[in-house]
Design a protein around this motif. Structure first.
Motif, PDB file in Angstrom:
ATOM      1  N   LEU A   1       0.856  -1.234  -0.107  1.00 30.05           N
ATOM      2  CA  LEU A   1      -0.024  -0.035   0.135  1.00 30.05           C
ATOM      3  C   LEU A   1       0.948   1.333   0.062  1.00 30.05           C
ATOM      4  O   LEU A   1       1.910   1.311   0.864  1.00 30.05           O
ATOM      5  N   VAL A   3       1.218   5.748  -0.591  1.00 28.94           N
ATOM      6  CA  VAL A   3       0.552   6.789  -0.418  1.00 28.94           C
ATOM      7  C   VAL A   3       1.344   7.711  -1.423  1.00 28.94           C
ATOM      8  O   VAL A   3       2.719   7.989  -1.349  1.00 28.94           O
ATOM      9  N   THR A  75      -9.697  10.672   0.786  1.00 28.77           N
ATOM     10  CA  THR A  75      -8.973   9.661   0.416  1.00 28.77           C
ATOM     11  C   THR A  75      -9.191   9.225  -1.084  1.00 28.77           C
ATOM     12  O   THR A  75     -10.548   9.284  -1.248  1.00 28.77           O
ATOM     13  N   VAL A  97       3.287   2.864   2.842  1.00 31.28           N
ATOM     14  CA  VAL A  97       2.667   3.293   3.976  1.00 31.28           C
ATOM     15  C   VAL A  97       3.323   2.632   5.140  1.00 31.28           C
ATOM     16  O   VAL A  97       3.496   3.390   6.392  1.00 31.28           O
ATOM     17  N   ARG A  98       3.676   1.496   5.148  1.00 29.57           N
ATOM     18  CA  ARG A  98       4.428   0.797   6.331  1.00 29.57           C
ATOM     19  C   ARG A  98       5.631   1.259   6.845  1.00 29.57           C
ATOM     20  O   ARG A  98       6.270   0.631   7.600  1.00 29.57           O
ATOM     21  N   ILE A 111      -2.344  10.441   7.515  1.00 29.63           N
ATOM     22  CA  ILE A 111      -2.044   9.198   6.834  1.00 29.63           C
ATOM     23  C   ILE A 111      -2.536   7.933   7.549  1.00 29.63           C
ATOM     24  O   ILE A 111      -3.051   6.982   7.209  1.00 29.63           O
ATOM     25  N   ALA A 112      -1.928   7.922   9.052  1.00 31.99           N
ATOM     26  CA  ALA A 112      -2.445   6.865   9.966  1.00 31.99           C
ATOM     27  C   ALA A 112      -3.798   6.900  10.032  1.00 31.99           C
ATOM     28  O   ALA A 112      -4.500   5.747  10.126  1.00 31.99           O
ATOM     29  N   HIS A 115      -5.475   5.208   6.822  1.00 35.00           N
ATOM     30  CA  HIS A 115      -4.806   3.728   6.607  1.00 35.00           C
ATOM     31  C   HIS A 115      -6.100   2.916   7.660  1.00 35.00           C
ATOM     32  O   HIS A 115      -6.432   2.023   7.346  1.00 35.00           O
ATOM     33  N   ASP A 116      -6.335   3.412   8.806  1.00 36.26           N
ATOM     34  CA  ASP A 116      -7.082   2.825   9.811  1.00 36.26           C
ATOM     35  C   ASP A 116      -8.641   2.894   9.114  1.00 36.26           C
ATOM     36  O   ASP A 116      -9.003   1.751   9.443  1.00 36.26           O
ATOM     37  N   ARG A 119      -8.775   0.161   6.535  1.00 36.56           N
ATOM     38  CA  ARG A 119      -8.896  -1.206   7.322  1.00 36.56           C
ATOM     39  C   ARG A 119     -10.098  -1.432   7.365  1.00 36.56           C
ATOM     40  O   ARG A 119     -10.747  -2.664   7.173  1.00 36.56           O
ATOM     41  N   ILE A 148      -3.248  -4.106   2.846  1.00 33.13           N
ATOM     42  CA  ILE A 148      -3.845  -3.141   3.669  1.00 33.13           C
ATOM     43  C   ILE A 148      -3.992  -3.387   5.053  1.00 33.13           C
ATOM     44  O   ILE A 148      -3.606  -2.673   6.180  1.00 33.13           O
ATOM     45  N   CYS A 150      -1.882  -5.327   6.709  1.00 30.08           N
ATOM     46  CA  CYS A 150      -0.372  -5.654   7.316  1.00 30.08           C
ATOM     47  C   CYS A 150      -0.332  -6.820   7.944  1.00 30.08           C
ATOM     48  O   CYS A 150       0.405  -6.834   9.264  1.00 30.08           O
TER      49      CYS A 150
END
Length: 201
Positions: A1, A3, A75, A97-98, A111-112, A115-116, A119, A148, A150
């Motif tokens: 994933l 960004v 997003t 992203v990770r 961004i966090a 991402h949440d 998910r 996504i 992880c």
């Protein structure tokens, strides 16, 4: 994933990475500004994205050293996106992203949060369609979920559960991967966001 980030050309944080953004012009809606900023700063057409949704309004004090700033964030999900480099764009590039590099303002938090939310959306929508080609294998589908979330997923359980939602259908096409037997290609029933009848979790 991944960004999409740009390199800022003005203070504050000149030269640092950030999400593409800017101010709404007079008489301009936030969605119109979104398309304009994405095009001029990141070299991407909003129409090329598979799914775009408003994310959240960030209104924390001291977000911006220039003064109080309220950010309406969005997003956009897409695949095979190649930013067009022009004199106006600000060195747009995709970053994992990770393994996120340092970003300016409170953009790491944004961004966090995005991402949440993504998910969470996997549990109750078909949003993953925006990250897959029109025709895909079940292995590719699982790889997107794992990227996504992880974490690895059990192949048998994942396929059984996902197929029970009737979101996709098999095609008559196959994909050959090396010496393995050809894998059947599938497609989504709809290229629009849908809410699942029950949670995927």
């Amino acid at each position: 994933l991944f960004v999409l980030l740009i390199q800022r050309t003005r203070e504050p944080f000149i030269g640092e990475l950030a999400l593409p953004g800017g101010y709404c012009a007079a008489g301009e809606t936030t969605t119109t500004a979104l398309g304009r900023m994405l095009k001029t700063k990141a070299g991407v057409e909003i129409e090329d994205m598979g799914l775009t949704e408003q994310l959240y309004t960030f209104d924390t004090v001291a977000r911006d050293p220039r003064g109080h700033a309220v950010s309406v964030t969005y997003t956009s999900l897409g695949k095979n996106i190649t930013p067009e480099s022009t004199k106006q764009t600000q060195n747009p590039q995709f970053y994992l992203v990770r393994n996120l590099p340092q970003v300016s303002f409170d953009h790491a938090d944004i961004i966090a949060y995005a991402h949440d939310r993504l998910r969470s959306k996997l549990a109750y929508t078909n949003a993953v369609f925006a990250l897959l080609p029109s025709f895909f294998t079940l292995s590719q589908l699982q790889q997107v979920y794992e990227a996504i979330l992880c974490k690895p997923l059990d192949k048998r359980n994942f396929r059984k559960k996902f197929l029970s939602f009737d979101l996709i259908q098999p095609t008559t096409e196959y994909r050959q991967d090396g010496a393995h037997r050809p894998a059947r290609l599938y497609k989504f029933n709809s290229q629009e966001l849908e809410v699942l009848s029950r949670s995927f979790e």
